[in-house]
Design a protein around this motif. Structure first.
Motif, PDB file in Angstrom:
ATOM      1  N   GLY A 179       0.833  -1.201   0.000  1.00 41.07           N
ATOM      2  CA  GLY A 179       0.000   0.000   0.000  1.00 41.07           C
ATOM      3  C   GLY A 179       0.863   1.244   0.000  1.00 41.07           C
ATOM      4  O   GLY A 179       1.482   1.566  -1.000  1.00 41.07           O
ATOM      5  N   SER A 180       0.934   1.909   1.132  1.00 40.55           N
ATOM      6  CA  SER A 180       1.754   3.114   1.231  1.00 40.55           C
ATOM      7  C   SER A 180       2.313   3.239   2.640  1.00 40.55           C
ATOM      8  O   SER A 180       1.787   2.669   3.591  1.00 40.55           O
ATOM      9  CB  SER A 180       0.946   4.366   0.881  1.00 40.55           C
ATOM     10  N   ALA A 181       3.398   3.995   2.734  1.00 39.21           N
ATOM     11  CA  ALA A 181       4.032   4.273   4.023  1.00 39.21           C
ATOM     12  C   ALA A 181       4.239   5.770   4.153  1.00 39.21           C
ATOM     13  O   ALA A 181       4.318   6.493   3.159  1.00 39.21           O
ATOM     14  CB  ALA A 181       5.361   3.532   4.151  1.00 39.21           C
ATOM     15  N   ASP A 182       4.328   6.228   5.392  1.00 40.51           N
ATOM     16  CA  ASP A 182       4.616   7.629   5.665  1.00 40.51           C
ATOM     17  C   ASP A 182       6.127   7.825   5.708  1.00 40.51           C
ATOM     18  O   ASP A 182       6.827   7.176   6.486  1.00 40.51           O
ATOM     19  CB  ASP A 182       4.015   8.054   7.006  1.00 40.51           C
ATOM     20  N   LEU A 183       6.613   8.723   4.866  1.00 40.51           N
ATOM     21  CA  LEU A 183       8.030   9.081   4.890  1.00 40.51           C
ATOM     22  C   LEU A 183       8.196  10.383   5.644  1.00 40.51           C
ATOM     23  O   LEU A 183       7.485  11.361   5.392  1.00 40.51           O
ATOM     24  CB  LEU A 183       8.563   9.244   3.465  1.00 40.51           C
ATOM     25  N   GLY A 184       9.107  10.378   6.583  1.00 38.14           N
ATOM     26  CA  GLY A 184       9.381  11.588   7.353  1.00 38.14           C
ATOM     27  C   GLY A 184      10.794  11.562   7.897  1.00 38.14           C
ATOM     28  O   GLY A 184      11.555  10.628   7.638  1.00 38.14           O
ATOM     29  N   VAL A 185      11.151  12.593   8.626  1.00 33.05           N
ATOM     30  CA  VAL A 185      12.452  12.633   9.280  1.00 33.05           C
ATOM     31  C   VAL A 185      12.257  13.076  10.732  1.00 33.05           C
ATOM     32  O   VAL A 185      11.324  13.822  11.048  1.00 33.05           O
ATOM     33  CB  VAL A 185      13.440  13.599   8.584  1.00 33.05           C
ATOM     34  N   GLN A 208      15.201  20.701  16.798  1.00 34.46           N
ATOM     35  CA  GLN A 208      14.576  20.125  15.616  1.00 34.46           C
ATOM     36  C   GLN A 208      13.463  19.171  16.018  1.00 34.46           C
ATOM     37  O   GLN A 208      13.592  18.417  16.980  1.00 34.46           O
ATOM     38  CB  GLN A 208      15.613  19.360  14.776  1.00 34.46           C
ATOM     39  N   GLY A 209      12.383  19.203  15.267  1.00 37.04           N
ATOM     40  CA  GLY A 209      11.295  18.276  15.501  1.00 37.04           C
ATOM     41  C   GLY A 209      11.108  17.365  14.300  1.00 37.04           C
ATOM     42  O   GLY A 209      11.785  17.485  13.286  1.00 37.04           O
ATOM     43  N   ALA A 210      10.173  16.446  14.420  1.00 42.10           N
ATOM     44  CA  ALA A 210       9.878  15.529  13.321  1.00 42.10           C
ATOM     45  C   ALA A 210       9.190  16.283  12.186  1.00 42.10           C
ATOM     46  O   ALA A 210       8.425  17.221  12.412  1.00 42.10           O
ATOM     47  CB  ALA A 210       9.005  14.389  13.821  1.00 42.10           C
ATOM     48  N   LYS A 211       9.470  15.866  10.950  1.00 42.58           N
ATOM     49  CA  LYS A 211       8.847  16.478   9.783  1.00 42.58           C
ATOM     50  C   LYS A 211       8.325  15.377   8.873  1.00 42.58           C
ATOM     51  O   LYS A 211       9.021  14.409   8.597  1.00 42.58           O
ATOM     52  CB  LYS A 211       9.860  17.345   9.014  1.00 42.58           C
ATOM     53  N   ALA A 212       7.085  15.537   8.416  1.00 42.25           N
ATOM     54  CA  ALA A 212       6.491  14.580   7.484  1.00 42.25           C
ATOM     55  C   ALA A 212       6.778  15.025   6.058  1.00 42.25           C
ATOM     56  O   ALA A 212       6.647  16.197   5.728  1.00 42.25           O
ATOM     57  CB  ALA A 212       4.987  14.474   7.719  1.00 42.25           C
ATOM     58  N   LYS A 213       7.171  14.085   5.216  1.00 42.52           N
ATOM     59  CA  LYS A 213       7.447  14.395   3.813  1.00 42.52           C
ATOM     60  C   LYS A 213       6.294  13.991   2.901  1.00 42.52           C
ATOM     61  O   LYS A 213       6.021  14.648   1.907  1.00 42.52           O
ATOM     62  CB  LYS A 213       8.732  13.694   3.373  1.00 42.52           C
ATOM     63  N   GLY A 214       5.630  12.889   3.243  1.00 42.75           N
ATOM     64  CA  GLY A 214       4.507  12.454   2.422  1.00 42.75           C
ATOM     65  C   GLY A 214       4.425  10.944   2.351  1.00 42.75           C
ATOM     66  O   GLY A 214       5.109  10.221   3.086  1.00 42.75           O
ATOM     67  N   LYS A 215       3.585  10.461   1.459  1.00 47.94           N
ATOM     68  CA  LYS A 215       3.370   9.030   1.282  1.00 47.94           C
ATOM     69  C   LYS A 215       4.283   8.490   0.180  1.00 47.94           C
ATOM     70  O   LYS A 215       4.536   9.157  -0.816  1.00 47.94           O
ATOM     71  CB  LYS A 215       1.916   8.757   0.896  1.00 47.94           C
ATOM     72  N   VAL A 216       4.734   7.261   0.367  1.00 45.50           N
ATOM     73  CA  VAL A 216       5.487   6.563  -0.671  1.00 45.50           C
ATOM     74  C   VAL A 216       4.875   5.178  -0.850  1.00 45.50           C
ATOM     75  O   VAL A 216       4.299   4.613   0.079  1.00 45.50           O
ATOM     76  CB  VAL A 216       6.979   6.440  -0.315  1.00 45.50           C
ATOM     77  N   ALA A 217       4.990   4.659  -2.059  1.00 45.76           N
ATOM     78  CA  ALA A 217       4.408   3.351  -2.370  1.00 45.76           C
ATOM     79  C   ALA A 217       5.193   2.238  -1.689  1.00 45.76           C
ATOM     80  O   ALA A 217       6.413   2.308  -1.542  1.00 45.76           O
ATOM     81  CB  ALA A 217       4.380   3.141  -3.873  1.00 45.76           C
TER      82      ALA A 217
END
Length: 320
Positions: free
Chosen positions: A88-94, A103-112
């Protein structure tokens, strides 16, 4: 009597709480995070003029691999030996390490995500972005559910550690600077297109020929080069055959001047006999006015004399 009644009420309350806990626990999703340990995070760099590869082992999960081939942008693969993510998809973040309060966590978006042992394969801008985050001390991560569901479902997070990354990053940048301009797959089959009745190597094709010469001189596994000249169907057949020969010779001569040994080259010329498109439009005829170059990692299989004799025999048959 009152004491016994109180005990019964307490017993009912305890049973109700136990039942509620069981229902809650049956739908609870557990979490599992996979990352390299802080005191044993290792980065490997495999460096050559053909590609630069960064690898981090992720214990109990697999590997994170950044691969930068010559002539291409960097790509990324997440490899999993035994715990593939749910398709499906996963959340990519740092996220930042614990000591980075600024620094805090940052979401980048969805990846397949595929249901295979290579659950995440990325191209385009994302692999470069992830490397830039690692260079800044951030930890890229992928979050997804485990492939098994029901009461055993787990929330899977795979984190790539930035620990010790700076030690290998400078070497990685140096490796990128030494990469060849192209890789074998990009040049193993190439075509150069000519204007009507033109035989000189076109100016816009010289960079391609330069890159082919650079690669061949760097890779001793390339053993043979086949150069084939072609024309469109306009004009007389024998004239077209001569025209295709001059085009092929022009390309061979250019490559010889760039250091390609003549003994590894087979040159052939076919006139209009092998079109790649019907000669019914100007655009299609332009596609047929070409010289093709094929590289092979096997020794020469065909001699130019045999090819010429075969073509000449065919021409004699066509004339008769």
């Amino acid at each position: 009597m009152l004491l016994g009644k109180q005990w019964r009420i307490l017993g009912l309350m305890a049973w109700w709480l136990l039942a509620e806990w069981a229902v809650w626990n049956s739908s609870q999703v557990f979490a599992a995070t996979f990352r390299a340990p802080l005191d044993n995070t290792q980065w490997q760099l495999e460096a050559s003029i053909f590609e630069c590869t960064l690898i981090q082992d992720i214990p109990r999960y697999g590997k994170a691999v950044f691969r930068h081939r010559a002539g291409e942008r960097v790509g990324f693969k997440l490899l999993s030996w035994s715990r593939p993510m749910q398709q499906g998809s996963a959340d990519l973040g740092v996220s930042a390490p614990a000591w980075r309060f600024d620094q805090g966590a940052k979401a980048k978006g969805k990846v397949a995500v595929s249901g295979s042992k290579e659950p995440v394969v990325l191209a385009g801008d994302l692999p470069s972005w992830m490397i830039s985050q690692l260079a800044q001390g951030m930890y890229p991560s992928f979050t997804n559910m485990s492939w098994y569901g029901g009461n055993l479902a787990e929330k899977i997070t795979v984190e790539i550690s930035a620990v010790n990354f700076q030690q290998v990053y400078t070497k990685y940048i140096n490796c990128l600077a030494s990469l060849l301009p192209v890789n074998f797959d990009q040049i193993r089959r190439s075509a150069i297109f000519f204007g009507t009745n033109e035989t000189k190597v076109p100016r816009d094709a010289k960079q391609l020929l330069n890159n082919i010469a650079i690669y061949i001189k760097a890779d001793p596994s390339v053993k043979a080069m086949y150069i084939d000249g072609h024309t469109d169907s306009l004009g007389r057949r024998l004239s077209n055959r001569e025209l295709s020969k001059q085009r092929a010779e022009s390309v061979r001569s250019y490559l010889q001047k760039k250091g390609i040994p003549d003994e590894m080259v087979v040159m052939r010329f076919h006139g209009e006999r092998y079109p790649v498109a019907k000669n019914n439009t100007a655009e299609n005829r332009a596609r047929n006015r070409r010289v093709t170059i094929r590289l092979d990692k096997e020794p020469l299989k065909t001699q130019v004399e045999n090819s010429e004799q075969s073509d000449e025999a065919n021409d004699q048959e066509e004339k008769s």
